[in-house]
Enzyme design. Sequence first.
Site, PDB file in Angstrom:
ATOM      1  N   GLY A   1      -4.438   1.210   4.811  1.00  0.00           N
ATOM      2  CA  GLY A   1      -3.544   1.111   4.856  1.00  0.00           C
ATOM      3  C   GLY A   1      -3.903   0.457   5.812  1.00  0.00           C
ATOM      4  O   GLY A   1      -3.309  -0.476   6.896  1.00  0.00           O
TER       5      GLY A   1
ATOM      6  N   CYS B   1      14.118  11.046   6.289  1.00  0.00           N
ATOM      7  CA  CYS B   1      14.072  10.895   7.575  1.00  0.00           C
ATOM      8  C   CYS B   1      14.760  10.723   7.872  1.00  0.00           C
ATOM      9  O   CYS B   1      15.376  11.467   9.462  1.00  0.00           O
ATOM     10  CB  CYS B   1      12.887   9.340   7.843  1.00  0.00           C
ATOM     11  SG  CYS B   1      13.619   8.307   6.471  1.00  0.00           S
TER      12      CYS B   1
ATOM     13  N   GLY C   1      -4.538   3.445  -2.274  1.00  0.00           N
ATOM     14  CA  GLY C   1      -5.790   4.016  -1.540  1.00  0.00           C
ATOM     15  C   GLY C   1      -4.983   4.822  -0.371  1.00  0.00           C
ATOM     16  O   GLY C   1      -3.855   4.687  -0.509  1.00  0.00           O
TER      17      GLY C   1
ATOM     18  N   GLY D   1      -4.370   6.036   3.539  1.00  0.00           N
ATOM     19  CA  GLY D   1      -4.047   5.412   4.310  1.00  0.00           C
ATOM     20  C   GLY D   1      -4.686   5.056   5.957  1.00  0.00           C
ATOM     21  O   GLY D   1      -5.104   3.318   5.659  1.00  0.00           O
ATOM     22  N   PRO D   2      -5.545   5.374   6.180  1.00  0.00           N
ATOM     23  CA  PRO D   2      -7.036   4.906   7.385  1.00  0.00           C
ATOM     24  C   PRO D   2      -7.825   3.938   6.852  1.00  0.00           C
ATOM     25  O   PRO D   2      -8.690   4.175   7.122  1.00  0.00           O
ATOM     26  CB  PRO D   2      -7.625   6.307   7.075  1.00  0.00           C
ATOM     27  CG  PRO D   2      -6.572   7.689   7.298  1.00  0.00           C
ATOM     28  CD  PRO D   2      -5.387   7.039   5.713  1.00  0.00           C
TER      29      PRO D   2
ATOM     30  N   LYS E   1       0.724  -1.369   0.052  1.00  0.00           N
ATOM     31  CA  LYS E   1       0.291  -0.084  -0.102  1.00  0.00           C
ATOM     32  C   LYS E   1       0.821   1.177   0.012  1.00  0.00           C
ATOM     33  O   LYS E   1       1.622   1.642   0.705  1.00  0.00           O
ATOM     34  CB  LYS E   1      -0.411  -0.221   0.925  1.00  0.00           C
ATOM     35  CG  LYS E   1      -2.368   0.823   0.966  1.00  0.00           C
ATOM     36  CD  LYS E   1      -2.057   1.757   0.353  1.00  0.00           C
ATOM     37  CE  LYS E   1      -1.408   3.541   1.623  1.00  0.00           C
ATOM     38  NZ  LYS E   1      -1.545   4.116   1.342  1.00  0.00           N
TER      39      LYS E   1
ATOM     40  N   GLU F   1      10.416  16.778  14.112  1.00  0.00           N
ATOM     41  CA  GLU F   1      10.819  16.207  12.918  1.00  0.00           C
ATOM     42  C   GLU F   1      10.131  17.892  11.533  1.00  0.00           C
ATOM     43  O   GLU F   1       8.613  17.248  12.314  1.00  0.00           O
ATOM     44  CB  GLU F   1      10.684  14.717  12.103  1.00  0.00           C
ATOM     45  CG  GLU F   1      10.881  14.407  10.616  1.00  0.00           C
ATOM     46  CD  GLU F   1      11.325  13.380  10.682  1.00  0.00           C
ATOM     47  OE1 GLU F   1       9.659  12.420  10.783  1.00  0.00           O
ATOM     48  OE2 GLU F   1      11.553  12.661  10.149  1.00  0.00           O
TER      49      GLU F   1
ATOM     50  N   GLU G   1       9.434   1.998  10.630  1.00  0.00           N
ATOM     51  CA  GLU G   1      10.884   2.697  10.015  1.00  0.00           C
ATOM     52  C   GLU G   1      10.443   4.078  10.011  1.00  0.00           C
ATOM     53  O   GLU G   1       9.557   4.675   9.526  1.00  0.00           O
ATOM     54  CB  GLU G   1      11.282   2.611   8.617  1.00  0.00           C
ATOM     55  CG  GLU G   1      12.537   2.882   8.341  1.00  0.00           C
ATOM     56  CD  GLU G   1      13.468   1.808   9.241  1.00  0.00           C
ATOM     57  OE1 GLU G   1      13.901   2.262  10.049  1.00  0.00           O
ATOM     58  OE2 GLU G   1      13.371   0.648   8.991  1.00  0.00           O
TER      59      GLU G   1
HETATM   60  P1  NAP Z   1       2.136   8.421   7.720  1.00  0.00           P
HETATM   61  O1  NAP Z   1       0.927   9.410   7.224  1.00  0.00           O
HETATM   62  O2  NAP Z   1       3.035   8.082   8.202  1.00  0.00           O
HETATM   63  O3  NAP Z   1       2.597   7.817   6.132  1.00  0.00           O
HETATM   64  C1  NAP Z   1       2.572   6.556   5.898  1.00  0.00           C
HETATM   65  C2  NAP Z   1       2.269   5.601   5.231  1.00  0.00           C
HETATM   66  O4  NAP Z   1       1.140   4.901   5.658  1.00  0.00           O
HETATM   67  C3  NAP Z   1       1.256   6.148   3.836  1.00  0.00           C
HETATM   68  O5  NAP Z   1       0.970   4.851   3.026  1.00  0.00           O
HETATM   69  C4  NAP Z   1      -0.079   6.453   4.787  1.00  0.00           C
HETATM   70  O6  NAP Z   1      -1.169   6.221   3.517  1.00  0.00           O
HETATM   71  C5  NAP Z   1      -0.626   5.395   5.316  1.00  0.00           C
HETATM   72  N1  NAP Z   1      -1.409   5.377   6.618  1.00  0.00           N
HETATM   73  C6  NAP Z   1      -1.686   6.300   7.111  1.00  0.00           C
HETATM   74  N2  NAP Z   1      -2.814   6.723   7.916  1.00  0.00           N
HETATM   75  C7  NAP Z   1      -3.218   5.350   8.489  1.00  0.00           C
HETATM   76  C8  NAP Z   1      -3.171   4.329   8.926  1.00  0.00           C
HETATM   77  N3  NAP Z   1      -4.362   4.982  10.050  1.00  0.00           N
HETATM   78  N4  NAP Z   1      -3.342   2.997   9.210  1.00  0.00           N
HETATM   79  C9  NAP Z   1      -2.488   2.467   7.815  1.00  0.00           C
HETATM   80  N5  NAP Z   1      -1.369   3.271   7.290  1.00  0.00           N
HETATM   81  C10 NAP Z   1      -2.175   4.503   7.404  1.00  0.00           C
HETATM   82  O7  NAP Z   1       2.975  10.336   6.597  1.00  0.00           O
HETATM   83  P2  NAP Z   1       2.447  11.524   6.174  1.00  0.00           P
HETATM   84  O8  NAP Z   1       0.960  11.650   6.245  1.00  0.00           O
HETATM   85  O9  NAP Z   1       2.442  10.960   4.554  1.00  0.00           O
HETATM   86  O10 NAP Z   1       3.681  12.537   6.767  1.00  0.00           O
HETATM   87  C11 NAP Z   1       2.822  13.096   7.682  1.00  0.00           C
HETATM   88  C12 NAP Z   1       4.643  13.446   7.883  1.00  0.00           C
HETATM   89  O11 NAP Z   1       5.141  12.223   8.808  1.00  0.00           O
HETATM   90  C13 NAP Z   1       5.568  14.414   7.677  1.00  0.00           C
HETATM   91  O12 NAP Z   1       5.229  14.993   7.005  1.00  0.00           O
HETATM   92  C14 NAP Z   1       7.279  13.538   7.916  1.00  0.00           C
HETATM   93  O13 NAP Z   1       6.982  14.330   9.386  1.00  0.00           O
HETATM   94  C15 NAP Z   1       7.170  12.141   8.539  1.00  0.00           C
HETATM   95  N6  NAP Z   1       7.368  10.793   7.898  1.00  0.00           N
HETATM   96  C16 NAP Z   1       8.329  10.067   7.749  1.00  0.00           C
HETATM   97  C17 NAP Z   1       9.233   9.334   7.229  1.00  0.00           C
HETATM   98  C18 NAP Z   1      10.335   8.499   7.325  1.00  0.00           C
HETATM   99  O14 NAP Z   1      10.830   7.740   6.373  1.00  0.00           O
HETATM  100  N7  NAP Z   1      10.202   8.386   8.382  1.00  0.00           N
HETATM  101  C19 NAP Z   1       8.142   9.041   6.196  1.00  0.00           C
HETATM  102  C20 NAP Z   1       6.932   9.969   5.732  1.00  0.00           C
HETATM  103  C21 NAP Z   1       7.192  10.878   6.767  1.00  0.00           C
HETATM  104  P3  NAP Z   1      -1.648   8.112   3.137  1.00  0.00           P
HETATM  105  O15 NAP Z   1      -0.479   8.211   1.885  1.00  0.00           O
HETATM  106  O16 NAP Z   1      -2.735   7.601   2.529  1.00  0.00           O
HETATM  107  O17 NAP Z   1      -0.938   9.217   3.812  1.00  0.00           O
END
Ligand code: NAP
Length: 472
Positions: free
Chosen positions: A207, A279, A201, A203-204, A170, A379, A245
Amino acid sequence: MQAHEGMYIDGAWRPAAGDDRIDVLNPADGTVAGSVPAGGPEDVDAAVRAARAAFPGWAATPPVERAARLGALRDVLVARQEEIARTVTTELGSPVSFSRAVHAAVPVAVAGSYIDLAAEHPFEERLGTSRVLHEPVGVVGAITPWNYPLHQIVAKVAPALAAGCTVVLKPAENTPLVARLFAEAVHEAGLPAGVVNLVTGLGPVAGQALAEHEGVDLVSFTGSTAVGRRIGALAGGAVKRVALELGGKSANVVLPGADLARAVKAGVANVMANSGQTCSAWTRMLVHAGDYEEAVERAAAATARYAPGDPLDDATRLGPVVSAAQRERVTGYIAEGQREGARLVTGGTEPPEGFEQGSWVRPTVFADVTPEMTLAQEEIFGPVLSILRYEDTEDALRIANGTDYGLSGAVWAGDEGEAVAFARRMETGQVDINGGRFNPLAPFGGYKRSGVGRELGPHGLTEYLQTKSLQF
Ligand code: NAP
Ligand code: MG
């Protein structure tokens, strides 16, 4: 703008169960670059069933044959590198030269590393009277973010396949187009149906359904700490394996006697690359009081070279951030830094002149950042560098270790031994010494709240194995 249909499930592109769609925006100008289906629980269920059905056959495939399939996959990724680079530039906004050198090339190196690791890994060992078998865990649910969209997919799928696991992927909603390219590559490489499946799709929705599915044996997640916590709790509740991660706030420690010019230049490049959306980025630069003002001046000069430009222009070094929401988040942190009294050396909250369309953030440097400030603790995930002052080595160590995170870091010193001694005391998963280069075999992952588990190399492979012992 291309409207893509279907999810890659059981070796074919199949229509999604529902009609929901995701528009993919180009963050450079806000235009719609494409659209993909937004899958839900039914699509996830179909994909997990396909992965379960394919698991026994793939697990029983001899490792050398799995290695050969990984080789074929690597070759397709090589053949399609330019298309991959341009796709990532379109949906993420990274400059195309960076997309070629990193977003397209690193997955080739990582996939390549697992050809040998699959073929050579000791899947059996003897321990006294026991034969110990290292067997694939089963079906992997891989949930990936947008910041290194293909790398993060390959860093999960390649070791999972090497281990004999099957996968449901996903990808992030912002970057599904390169994930579709990856599924096409899997198909071209001749992987058996159901071994790798893709559900695009939200995340919420998709995912969450994947993380919760009882047919998933291991959830491997890369992304925010907030979502990682939820997935860890879900997996714990279901007694399911989990790899997380998460974020970082890594320290770049410049010790007295280091090559200051080189350390500062490399430190700025590390933060500005990919518009700071890394990250492992060294977002806190720690400089001794005696070198401090010179370092600030050098950082400002180095940052001036990251002028925003058309991401498709080969000469551009700084693109937009991934989305309007990310721009809001990053500029919110810049405003907070000013409120908390840090010194804004360059950059700020306004978009760069001439870049009012799209999601642009000025490359920003703060000085006089103190360890308790939000800038030094959270971050930001944008092109924002904080420079902190320390008085002596113990002070530097206390500041370096003084966050909840522990993903990466750097140490610079005149004497390599001194840098290594400092690195040993850092609470973090990776440290680059005097500009040490990226090694695709080195274990990557977090101490403290930066995560659970390791990716890449042989350590990444063993995450996808479970152990059985036979006594006879
Ligand atoms: P995120 O929401 O954690 O997204 C990562 C993945 O998880 C995406 O595929 C996302 O789908 C999915 N996801 C979101 N909510 C979920 C849930 N409830 N259950 C299962 N999967 C779920 O991160 P983001 O919104 O893209 O970014 C937010 C912040 O996270 C950034 O500003 C940054 O600080 C941090 N971040 C860190 C890393 C890293 O490599 N450590 C990478 C990205 C972001 P969607 O794409 O549909 O939300
Ligand atoms: Mg999200």
